[in-house]
Enzyme design. Structure first.
Site, short mmCIF file in Angstrom:
data_model
loop_
_atom_site.label_atom_id
_atom_site.label_comp_id
_atom_site.label_asym_id
_atom_site.label_seq_id
_atom_site.Cartn_x
_atom_site.Cartn_y
_atom_site.Cartn_z
CE1 TYR A 15 -4.30 1.13 4.56
CE2 TYR A 15 -2.95 0.09 6.23
CZ TYR A 15 -3.18 0.43 4.91
OH TYR A 15 -2.28 0.05 3.96
CB VAL A 55 -0.18 -5.89 4.17
CG1 VAL A 55 -1.43 -5.27 4.77
CG2 VAL A 55 -0.32 -6.11 2.68
CE1 TYR A 83 -4.83 -0.95 -4.50
CE2 TYR A 83 -5.11 -3.33 -4.61
CZ TYR A 83 -4.93 -2.17 -3.88
OH TYR A 83 -4.83 -2.25 -2.50
CE LYS A 133 -4.36 1.17 -1.04
NZ LYS A 133 -3.78 -0.12 -0.83
CB SER A 150 -0.94 0.03 1.20
OG SER A 150 -2.06 -0.76 0.93
N1 GLN Z 1 -2.30 -5.29 -2.07
C1 GLN Z 1 -2.86 -5.18 -0.75
C2 GLN Z 1 -4.37 -5.26 -0.80
O1 GLN Z 1 -4.96 -4.72 -1.68
C3 GLN Z 1 -2.39 -3.88 -0.14
C4 GLN Z 1 -2.96 -3.67 1.25
C5 GLN Z 1 -2.04 -2.95 2.20
O2 GLN Z 1 -0.83 -2.89 2.03
N2 GLN Z 1 -2.61 -2.47 3.26
O3 GLN Z 1 -5.00 -5.84 0.02
#
Ligand code: GLN
Length: 304
Positions: A240, A258, A188, A66, A63
């Site tokens: 988050y 993650v 994505y 992003k 993530s």
């Molecule tokens: N690729 C992961 C997902 O879409 C990314 C989530 C994350 O890093 N929080 O679930």
């Protein structure tokens, strides 16, 4: 400020910490990473580099990508992106579907999955070769044209992307996804599968600490006016449903993934990255957060 001495102190403290948390398993390939790994890298605005541990080893940025997606979209698009994605903290897990239903398919912010999927949709509509151009963008801000994705991680996530597919279907039903669902999902997951080391990520994040410009060449990647907004979203939405906790304990704008990585910045001072794959229940790196908390405590500096 002797950053290396501070990082050495943190490294020593970490040896006494009991490892807690779990490696992400919902993407099977991520479950194979050793929970023992720990790296930290601080890149200072005066060009200094300070590090310890596995800071040169690549990991899945997940993530953290992003932030790059939003930056690329904001650098290319001048009309208001923020009609399709809001800028409020969600207070919900990164892959939650709940708010989307009663907020008519408009994601709370670009740093939860739903928001990043909308940004991916916008980039697909804007770029000729989205994957290639996205990778080139990240390579450029990292000054490293060998960066690439981890194909195993990419394929692993593709096989189990049920929640992200559900988010896309829900948003498409509200008219907030214009391209083909499979194409958006594929793009994505590609972004999330980029691999970088702490050192490479700290170099890339220098753009956010350096008013939107690369430190190496002074090239303006994004205007100071826009980078200010990206940093604000990192501060309020980068973790988050733990964005408040991160602000409280660390006090820097940042973004987690993650894969266990966290990238954070102190505007006009430094970019810092940590990697430790053990995640707390909110999906943020347990020891990574601890190390950053110690950094702002030992330096006596945060943005507050
Ligand atoms: N690729 C992961 C997902 O879409 C990314 C989530 C994350 O890093 N929080 O679930």
């Amino acid at each position: 400020m002797d950053y290396q001495e501070i990082l050495d102190t943190i490294a020593l403290e970490l040896t006494t910490k009991q490892p807690r948390g779990n490696v992400a398993t919902y993407i099977p390939e991520l479950a194979k990473v050793s929970p023992q790994k720990f790296g930290m890298h601080l890149h200072c605005i005066n060009s200094g580099h300070y590090c310890f541990g596995n800071s040169d080893e690549k990991f899945s940025i997940q993530s953290i990508s992003k932030v790059f997606g939003l930056t690329l979209a904001m650098s290319l698009i001048h009309e208001d992106l923020f009609e399709r994605v809001d800028v409020e903290p969600s207070g919900n897990p990164f892959n939650s579907l709940i708010q989307l239903e009663y907020e008519n398919g408009i994601p709370r912010n670009p740093f939860i999955n739903a928001g990043a999927l909308v940004i991916s949709d916008i980039l697909i509509s804007t770029l000729k070769s989205p994957k290639q151009e996205f990778l080139q963008f990240v390579q450029n801000i990292t000054d490293n044209d060998t960066l690439k994705i981890n194909v195993e991680v990419f394929e692993s996530e593709k096989k189990c992307s049920y929640r992200n597919a559900a988010l896309l279907h829900l948003m498409k039903s509200f008219g907030n996804i214009t391209n083909d669902i499979e194409e958006v999902l594929d793009f994505y997951i590609y972004q999330c599968a980029i691999e970088m080391s702490c050192k490479e990520l700290a170099t890339a994040f220098m753009v956010y600490a350096n008013r939107g410009a690369k430190l190496s060449s002074h090239e303006e990647v994004i205007s100071p006016h826009k980078v200010k907004r990206i940093n604000a979203i990192m501060q309020t939405c980068g973790f988050y449903d733990e964005a408040g906790e991160f602000s409280f304990r660390v006090g820097l704008p940042g973004k987690s993934g993650v894969g266990g990585g966290i990238a954070a910045i102190h505007p006009n001072q430094y970019a810092v990255t940590v990697w430790s794959p053990l995640l707390n229940p909110k999906g943020n790196s347990e020891l990574g957060m601890y190390a950053l908390e110690r950094l702002t405590t030992l330096t006596g500096l945060s943005i507050f």
